[in-house]
Motif scaffolding. Structure first.
Motif, mmCIF file in Angstrom:
data_model
loop_
_atom_site.group_PDB
_atom_site.id
_atom_site.type_symbol
_atom_site.label_atom_id
_atom_site.label_comp_id
_atom_site.label_asym_id
_atom_site.label_seq_id
_atom_site.Cartn_x
_atom_site.Cartn_y
_atom_site.Cartn_z
ATOM 1 N N ALA A 468 -2.939 -2.843 -1.792
ATOM 2 C CA ALA A 468 -2.015 -2.989 -1.836
ATOM 3 C C ALA A 468 -0.776 -1.606 -1.110
ATOM 4 O O ALA A 468 0.298 -1.971 -0.662
ATOM 5 N N TRP A 469 -1.287 -0.300 -1.083
ATOM 6 C CA TRP A 469 -0.668 0.616 -0.885
ATOM 7 C C TRP A 469 -1.453 2.248 -0.286
ATOM 8 O O TRP A 469 -2.520 1.968 -0.360
ATOM 9 N N ARG A 470 -1.335 2.563 0.283
ATOM 10 C CA ARG A 470 -1.347 4.174 0.982
ATOM 11 C C ARG A 470 -1.017 4.993 0.397
ATOM 12 O O ARG A 470 -0.118 5.608 -0.333
ATOM 13 N N THR A 471 -1.578 5.829 0.320
ATOM 14 C CA THR A 471 -1.500 7.855 -0.614
ATOM 15 C C THR A 471 -1.705 8.572 0.540
ATOM 16 O O THR A 471 -1.997 8.829 1.292
ATOM 17 N N GLY A 472 -1.045 10.149 -0.361
ATOM 18 C CA GLY A 472 -1.156 10.790 0.588
ATOM 19 C C GLY A 472 -0.069 11.108 1.802
ATOM 20 O O GLY A 472 0.523 10.413 1.396
ATOM 21 N N GLN A 473 -0.504 11.702 2.374
ATOM 22 C CA GLN A 473 0.538 11.944 4.222
ATOM 23 C C GLN A 473 0.941 10.496 4.782
ATOM 24 O O GLN A 473 1.871 10.316 4.972
#
Length: 495
Positions: A468-473
């Motif tokens: 559902a979402w990306r993490t990090g930069q």
């Protein structure tokens, strides 16, 4: 971002930038070949210099075309022509969109519908061009000034020949509806928890219903939930100063006698874990615990824009899960709307508590199928990573329909077992069921918990904790699994 279909040919095309494909061994597809001939083999000459080999997702700018109506060309590699599939097609599109994202161009034209993709027609290809470009070019700007870094590209034309204009327009319509639905989903999910509260989410549902004549909304307040006996859902919100909301969106696209498809989306606008407090690192990302609910709103918007001949109910239980003197405690026993009692062994397993009462409530709509989607378990991320969402359910035909839709939408699913042996892990000495089953098979036991409240209808559960979402930069919402759900609804509409 505006999208349109263009039926111009190579000899009368004018554009700031033309996007064309190239295969490995520097072969050109049909549209690029015609353009190359128009330009006296200039493209061939530039390719032969060796700056691009045609491997998938390679890009090369050709910037100098004196006295020609095309100012520049973006070459995009699609790999070997006989090995292109849906995912590699989308990967090349994403590379092209990324190249345009960092340019200062205001408009571009994509000549990519002549790329052959097995089992995929013109409608699908145009839809994917819109979806991928819109996703790549999305920018969050509600609480951030982005003027200095704002993407300048505002218009993408998609070339289609006259023989395929009808299918092209269909792809445009589908692509726009899905792209706009994903925009809504991502914008709601990316908002911070102090803005996107349960009340805010309910207001957005009301605004959505105002836009479409055949879309109604009802918001259940805590007093209504108490009257219905939703002890599990209400227990989660006790630690929060934000009142819980149960959002019902009713899309009426078919006759009243047609049984509805019910979509249930977890709407935890912030999840601190309650008394079982989460670690501080990464806790900011718990604003994304409402991605399931946001996706339901986005999917209902897409269905309404497409005017699908279906009846669809969207249910979004929304609350916060915070530590407080009145919050759930480990060892508490709750009584759900179904009458089943639940021992709370971990207050951070709260999503299943708000979902179980909503799944019981869903039965009142006499659903044909119920599909819930939730950022439910970190265990799903451990098991499957961020590529597929987890799928579990009590009906093989429904699960197979979802898998087929996921393959067309390139929004992957992987089915996990829901065997009776796992149910034993939820045994409790003090209640009918425990809310967790221990360290083993966490995604499966979470679905086993939900299955206890879905025995009266066909049901599937999507665990989207890893997708559902990306993490990090690149932190930000993905809008998944909206493409999958919309494809499932399109398939049902066309059945």
């Amino acid at each position: 971002m505006d999208y349109s279909i263009e039926s111009s040919t190579a000899d009368n095309l004018q554009t700031e930038c033309l996007i064309i494909g190239v295969f490995e061994n520097r072969q050109l597809p049909k549209m690029a070949t015609a353009l190359n001939q128009q330009y006296n083999n200039l493209i061939d000459t530039l390719i032969e210099q060796g700056d691009i080999s045609g491997k998938n997702a390679e890009t090369l700018w050709l910037n100098y075309f004196p006295e020609h109506p095309i100012k520049r060309i973006l070459l995009v590699g699609f790999g070997q022509a006989d090995k292109i599939d849906r995912k590699s097609f989308r990967k090349a599109l994403a590379a092209a969109a990324k190249a345009l994202k960092s340019s200062k161009l205001k408009s571009a034209t994509a000549a990519l519908t002549d790329i052959d993709v097995p089992q995929s027609d013109n409608t699908w290809k145009i839809r994917q061009i819109i979806e991928v470009f819109n996703d790549t070019l999305y920018q969050y700007d509600v609480t951030k000034n982005i003027e200095d870094n704002k993407i300048t590209l505002q218009h993408l034309k998609i070339l289609a020949d006259n023989e395929t204009l009808s299918t092209a327009e269909k792809g445009l319509q589908q692509g726009l509806a899905i792209a706009r639905g994903m925009d809504l989903t991502k914008q709601l999910a990316d908002l911070p928890g102090n803005i996107c509260t349960p009340s805010y989410l309910a207001q957005q549902a009301e605004l959505l219903a105002e836009r479409f004549e055949n879309l109604d909304v009802e918001i259940l307040e805590e007093s209504h939930m108490e009257a219905l006996g939703m002890g599990a859902l209400l227990s989660v919100t006790r630690g929060s100063r934000q009142p819980a909301k149960l959002i019902t969106l009713n899309y009426r696209g078919a006759s009243p006698e047609t049984r509805p498809i019910v979509l249930v989306g977890k709407g935890l606008t912030f999840d601190a874990g309650g008394i079982s407090l989460k670690p501080g690192a990464g806790m900011d990302e718990m604003k994304y615990d409402m991605c399931g609910g946001a996706t339901v709103l986005g999917t209902l918007q897409a269905a309404a824009e497409l005017q699908l001949p279906l009846n669809i109910i969207g249910l979004v239980p929304s609350s916060e899960n915070m530590p407080d003197g009145d919050a759930n405690k480990p060892g508490d026993v709750l009584t759900s709307m179904s009458g089943k009692t639940i021992e709370v062994l971990n207050t951070d397993a709260e999503g299943r508590l708000i979902l179980c009462d909503t799944l019981t409530y869903a039965a009142k709509f006499n659903p044909e199928v119920v599909i819930d989607l939730a950022t439910l378990t970190g265990a799903c991320l451990v098991a499957l990573g961020r590529v597929p969402s987890g799928l579990l359910g009590n009906d093989d035909a429904l699960c197979e329909d979802l898998i087929q839709a996921s393959e067309v939408a390139c929004d992957s699913l992987w089915r996990l077992p829901l065997w009776e042996e796992y149910q034993e892990l939820l045994n409790s000495n003090f209640a009918d069921i425990a809310n967790i089953g221990g360290r083993d098979a966490g995604t499966i036991t979470a679905a086993c918990f939900l299955s206890r409240f879905t025995e009266d209808y066909r049901w599937a559960h999507l665990d989207i904790a890893g997708t559902a979402w990306r993490t990090g930069q690149e932190k930000g919402a993905t809008g998944r699994p909206l493409p999958l759900l919309t494809q499932y609804l399109l398939n049902r509409a066309n059945a």
